[in-house]
Scaffold this motif. Structure first.
Motif, PDB file in Angstrom:
ATOM      1  N   SER A   1       6.521  19.333 -26.280  1.00 55.23           N
ATOM      2  CA  SER A   1       7.841  19.440 -26.898  1.00 55.23           C
ATOM      3  C   SER A   1       8.043  20.848 -27.453  1.00 55.23           C
ATOM      4  CB  SER A   1       7.976  18.403 -28.028  1.00 55.23           C
ATOM      5  OG  SER A   1       9.139  18.625 -28.775  1.00 55.23           O
ATOM      6  N   GLY A   2       9.309  21.229 -27.551  1.00 51.43           N
ATOM      7  CA  GLY A   2       9.643  22.493 -28.208  1.00 51.43           C
ATOM      8  C   GLY A   2       9.596  22.380 -29.710  1.00 51.43           C
ATOM      9  N   LEU A   3       9.348  21.187 -30.205  1.00 54.87           N
ATOM     10  CA  LEU A   3       9.260  20.960 -31.651  1.00 54.87           C
ATOM     11  C   LEU A   3       7.864  21.364 -32.127  1.00 54.87           C
ATOM     12  CD1 LEU A   3      10.734  19.841 -34.135  1.00 54.87           C
ATOM     13  CD2 LEU A   3       9.774  17.609 -33.597  1.00 54.87           C
ATOM     14  N   LYS A   4       7.730  22.633 -32.512  1.00 55.93           N
ATOM     15  CA  LYS A   4       6.442  23.165 -32.942  1.00 55.93           C
ATOM     16  C   LYS A   4       6.251  22.947 -34.448  1.00 55.93           C
ATOM     17  CE  LYS A   4       5.396  24.991 -28.904  1.00 55.93           C
ATOM     18  NZ  LYS A   4       6.552  24.583 -28.115  1.00 55.93           N
TER      19      LYS A   4
ATOM     20  N   VAL B   1      13.369  12.839 -41.666  1.00 58.31           N
ATOM     21  CA  VAL B   1      13.779  14.080 -41.017  1.00 58.31           C
ATOM     22  C   VAL B   1      14.320  13.748 -39.630  1.00 58.31           C
ATOM     23  CG1 VAL B   1      13.009  16.308 -40.129  1.00 58.31           C
ATOM     24  CG2 VAL B   1      12.076  15.448 -42.282  1.00 58.31           C
ATOM     25  N   TRP B   2      15.551  14.176 -39.358  1.00 61.26           N
ATOM     26  CA  TRP B   2      16.156  14.013 -38.041  1.00 61.26           C
ATOM     27  C   TRP B   2      16.154  15.367 -37.343  1.00 61.26           C
ATOM     28  CZ3 TRP B   2      17.900   9.514 -35.752  1.00 61.26           C
ATOM     29  CH2 TRP B   2      18.047   8.390 -36.573  1.00 61.26           C
ATOM     30  N   LEU B   3      15.660  15.408 -36.104  1.00 56.42           N
ATOM     31  CA  LEU B   3      15.643  16.634 -35.332  1.00 56.42           C
ATOM     32  C   LEU B   3      15.943  16.330 -33.870  1.00 56.42           C
ATOM     33  CD1 LEU B   3      12.517  18.519 -36.738  1.00 56.42           C
ATOM     34  CD2 LEU B   3      14.868  19.334 -36.792  1.00 56.42           C
ATOM     35  N   ARG B   4      16.547  17.321 -33.242  1.00 58.55           N
ATOM     36  CA  ARG B   4      16.830  17.186 -31.813  1.00 58.55           C
ATOM     37  C   ARG B   4      15.972  18.180 -31.043  1.00 58.55           C
ATOM     38  NH1 ARG B   4      22.623  18.256 -28.642  1.00 58.55           N
ATOM     39  NH2 ARG B   4      21.786  18.046 -26.527  1.00 58.55           N
ATOM     40  N   ASP B   5      15.425  17.728 -29.919  1.00 55.67           N
ATOM     41  CA  ASP B   5      14.664  18.598 -29.024  1.00 55.67           C
ATOM     42  C   ASP B   5      15.084  18.279 -27.594  1.00 55.67           C
ATOM     43  OD1 ASP B   5      12.673  20.471 -28.203  1.00 55.67           O
ATOM     44  OD2 ASP B   5      11.404  18.772 -27.663  1.00 55.67           O
ATOM     45  N   GLY B   6      16.003  19.078 -27.069  1.00 57.38           N
ATOM     46  CA  GLY B   6      16.549  18.798 -25.744  1.00 57.38           C
ATOM     47  C   GLY B   6      17.311  17.492 -25.741  1.00 57.38           C
TER      48      GLY B   6
ATOM     49  N   ASN C   1      18.985  23.906 -29.144  1.00 53.66           N
ATOM     50  CA  ASN C   1      19.188  22.465 -29.099  1.00 53.66           C
ATOM     51  C   ASN C   1      20.600  22.062 -29.541  1.00 53.66           C
ATOM     52  OD1 ASN C   1      16.435  21.021 -28.509  1.00 53.66           O
ATOM     53  ND2 ASN C   1      15.946  22.756 -29.818  1.00 53.66           N
ATOM     54  N   GLY C   2      21.500  23.029 -29.586  1.00 50.58           N
ATOM     55  CA  GLY C   2      22.890  22.732 -29.899  1.00 50.58           C
ATOM     56  C   GLY C   2      23.123  22.279 -31.322  1.00 50.58           C
ATOM     57  N   LEU C   3      22.272  22.700 -32.262  1.00 48.27           N
ATOM     58  CA  LEU C   3      22.396  22.303 -33.666  1.00 48.27           C
ATOM     59  C   LEU C   3      23.035  23.426 -34.485  1.00 48.27           C
ATOM     60  CD1 LEU C   3      18.867  20.667 -34.084  1.00 48.27           C
ATOM     61  CD2 LEU C   3      21.046  19.517 -33.625  1.00 48.27           C
ATOM     62  N   ASP C   4      23.618  23.055 -35.591  1.00 52.70           N
ATOM     63  CA  ASP C   4      24.304  24.018 -36.451  1.00 52.70           C
ATOM     64  C   ASP C   4      23.283  24.890 -37.181  1.00 52.70           C
ATOM     65  OD1 ASP C   4      26.205  25.362 -37.948  1.00 52.70           O
ATOM     66  OD2 ASP C   4      26.236  23.848 -39.533  1.00 52.70           O
ATOM     67  N   ALA C   5      23.396  26.195 -37.000  1.00 52.84           N
ATOM     68  CA  ALA C   5      22.480  27.137 -37.650  1.00 52.84           C
ATOM     69  C   ALA C   5      23.239  28.113 -38.544  1.00 52.84           C
ATOM     70  CB  ALA C   5      21.677  27.903 -36.600  1.00 52.84           C
ATOM     71  N   SER C   6      24.470  27.751 -38.964  1.00 53.67           N
ATOM     72  CA  SER C   6      25.291  28.687 -39.731  1.00 53.67           C
ATOM     73  C   SER C   6      24.675  29.031 -41.085  1.00 53.67           C
ATOM     74  CB  SER C   6      26.701  28.119 -39.926  1.00 53.67           C
ATOM     75  OG  SER C   6      26.646  26.844 -40.548  1.00 53.67           O
ATOM     76  N   ASP C   7      24.128  28.030 -41.777  1.00 50.77           N
ATOM     77  CA  ASP C   7      23.521  28.301 -43.084  1.00 50.77           C
ATOM     78  C   ASP C   7      22.319  29.228 -42.943  1.00 50.77           C
ATOM     79  OD1 ASP C   7      25.383  26.689 -44.269  1.00 50.77           O
ATOM     80  OD2 ASP C   7      24.072  24.936 -44.438  1.00 50.77           O
ATOM     81  N   GLN C   8      21.481  28.960 -41.952  1.00 45.35           N
ATOM     82  CA  GLN C   8      20.300  29.797 -41.736  1.00 45.35           C
ATOM     83  C   GLN C   8      20.693  31.214 -41.310  1.00 45.35           C
ATOM     84  OE1 GLN C   8      20.681  26.715 -40.587  1.00 45.35           O
ATOM     85  NE2 GLN C   8      19.051  25.552 -41.554  1.00 45.35           N
ATOM     86  N   ARG C   9      21.749  31.324 -40.498  1.00 45.98           N
ATOM     87  CA  ARG C   9      22.186  32.646 -40.054  1.00 45.98           C
ATOM     88  C   ARG C   9      22.737  33.463 -41.228  1.00 45.98           C
ATOM     89  NH1 ARG C   9      25.494  30.930 -36.701  1.00 45.98           N
ATOM     90  NH2 ARG C   9      24.061  30.611 -34.984  1.00 45.98           N
ATOM     91  N   LEU C  10      23.477  32.813 -42.115  1.00 42.67           N
ATOM     92  CA  LEU C  10      23.992  33.508 -43.297  1.00 42.67           C
ATOM     93  C   LEU C  10      22.850  33.975 -44.187  1.00 42.67           C
ATOM     94  CD1 LEU C  10      26.288  34.409 -45.149  1.00 42.67           C
ATOM     95  CD2 LEU C  10      26.351  32.092 -46.093  1.00 42.67           C
TER      96      LEU C  10
ATOM     97  N   ARG D   1      13.220  32.507 -35.942  1.00 46.97           N
ATOM     98  CA  ARG D   1      12.637  31.496 -35.058  1.00 46.97           C
ATOM     99  C   ARG D   1      13.327  30.146 -35.233  1.00 46.97           C
ATOM    100  NH1 ARG D   1       7.946  34.306 -36.620  1.00 46.97           N
ATOM    101  NH2 ARG D   1       7.318  32.746 -38.159  1.00 46.97           N
ATOM    102  N   LEU D   2      13.676  29.822 -36.473  1.00 49.44           N
ATOM    103  CA  LEU D   2      14.364  28.560 -36.718  1.00 49.44           C
ATOM    104  C   LEU D   2      15.756  28.569 -36.103  1.00 49.44           C
ATOM    105  CD1 LEU D   2      14.515  25.799 -38.015  1.00 49.44           C
ATOM    106  CD2 LEU D   2      15.167  26.884 -40.183  1.00 49.44           C
TER     107      LEU D   2
END
Length: 357
Positions: free
Chosen positions: A229-232, A152-157, A261-270, A253-254
């Motif tokens: 971290s903001g990674l809860k 799993v790759w994630l960005r936090d700040g 964190n500047g990540l793509d949330a288009s799928d989740q928003r749809l 929340r996701l």
């Protein structure tokens, strides 16, 4: 209140509800049977018949949620159609009960079915899907559901997390944390053997820190480190789950985390907008079905109405999927991609209801 919602209104609502319940039971039974056979035919040795049967039961609320627009359409066609076949609608209209008032009663039924869709989509369906995934994951590898078996790759700040083993939403192992400054220069790498979340912080265990500074590198070892971290844990859970398995509040929340964190949330928003519009879609399906009972299909019997409902329901489902895919392809906004088919259906339903004879 009785003048606003009279006995005949309740009678129509109960007729729609009764047939919707019968249709829902039949469609969910068929949907679940197909799921059961598919899992059995997949030939997975790790899943026994009992586990597959348990998964099938847990996925029933999800199946009903997916089928709710079709259930509403068929239930209305058959429920109001039954009243028409028994000349009860004719008697109502002769007594001054207009088509629009019949449509209003159907609208109330549609709103109540829409509320049921919200309950399914927000609680029962996600909980059932996550429980079913838990059964499957534990049977196949002893890993709890909501946990990723892949990196799993994630960005936090300014920090990038690479988690190779996510053991639980609040426990991961074999991870690396890449720390960058504001100029995106790599400053240090933390190699973490094990980490647990407790009281708002991550407790990193057996950490090797490699710091980069100018022309030298320094390596330090820490038995434990506290990491704020903001990674809860809930973000980890929502991130590794399929969007369909997350409630609307979880998706919000996701999306907030991803956008921060500047990540793509288009799928989740749809997916969020599709969940929000689902109860309106159910209501539109009910209204769209009513005018067909006033027309020539009244003489065709329940079979013809059933076929009509299936065709319209499947056609709308395909249109909904095409709209979502086109929106993703051409960068449409999520409300437009998710709401256009429902808006078109609602307008057509109101026009047909107003012009029905």
């Amino acid at each position: 209140m009785s003048a606003v919602f009279g006995r005949l209104d309740r009678y129509i609502v109960l007729a729609i509800f009764g047939l919707s319940a019968v249709v829902g039971l039949g469609l969910v039974a068929l949907y679940s049977f197909i799921n059961f056979i598919t899992e059995v035919d997949s030939g997975s040795r790790s899943l026994g018949v009992t586990q597959i049967f348990t998964m099938t039961l847990l996925l029933m609320p999800s199946g009903l949620y997916v089928l709710m627009p079709l259930v509403a359409m068929l239930g209305t066609l058959l429920g109001v159609g039954q009243l028409a076949a028994q000349s009860e609608l004719t008697a109502m209209r002769a007594a001054g009960y207009s088509n629009l008032r019949i449509g209003r009663a159907a609208l109330i039924a549609g709103l109540l079915l829409g509320v049921l869709a919200v309950v399914l989509g927000e609680s029962l369906a996600p909980a059932g899907q996550q429980a079913a995934e838990r059964v499957k994951s534990v049977a196949r590898g002893g890993i709890a559901a909501g946990v990723s078996s892949k990196p799993v790759w994630l960005r936090d700040g300014n920090n990038i997390f690479l988690i190779r083993r996510l053991l639980a939403e609040d426990h991961f192992a074999d991870a690396e944390i890449f720390r960058f400054d504001d100029a995106l220069t790599l400053r240090s790498v933390l190699s973490v053997e094990d980490a647990d979340y407790s009281q708002g912080v991550w407790l990193l265990n057996r950490v090797t820190e490699t710091a980069f500074g100018g022309d030298h590198t320094r390596v330090d070892k820490h038995e434990t480190l506290e990491w704020t971290s903001g990674l809860k844990p809930e973000v980890l859970r929502f991130y590794v789950l399929e969007s369909e398995s997350v409630s609307a509040s979880g998706l919000m929340r996701l999306i907030e985390y991803l956008e921060a964190n500047g990540l793509d949330a288009s799928d989740q928003r749809l997916e969020l907008w599709r969940k929000l519009i689902a109860p309106i879609t159910v209501t539109a399906m009910v209204l769209f079905a009513v005018p067909f009972v006033f027309g020539p299909t009244r003489g065709g019997g329940a079979g013809q109405r059933l076929l009509l409902g299936v065709l319209v329901g499947v056609g709308f489902h395909l249109l909904n999927e095409v709209s979502a895919n086109l929106g993703a392809l051409y960068g449409w906004s999520a409300p437009v991609s998710a709401g256009t088919p429902t808006a078109v259906l609602m307008v057509l339903a109101l026009i047909r209801l107003a012009t029905a004879r």
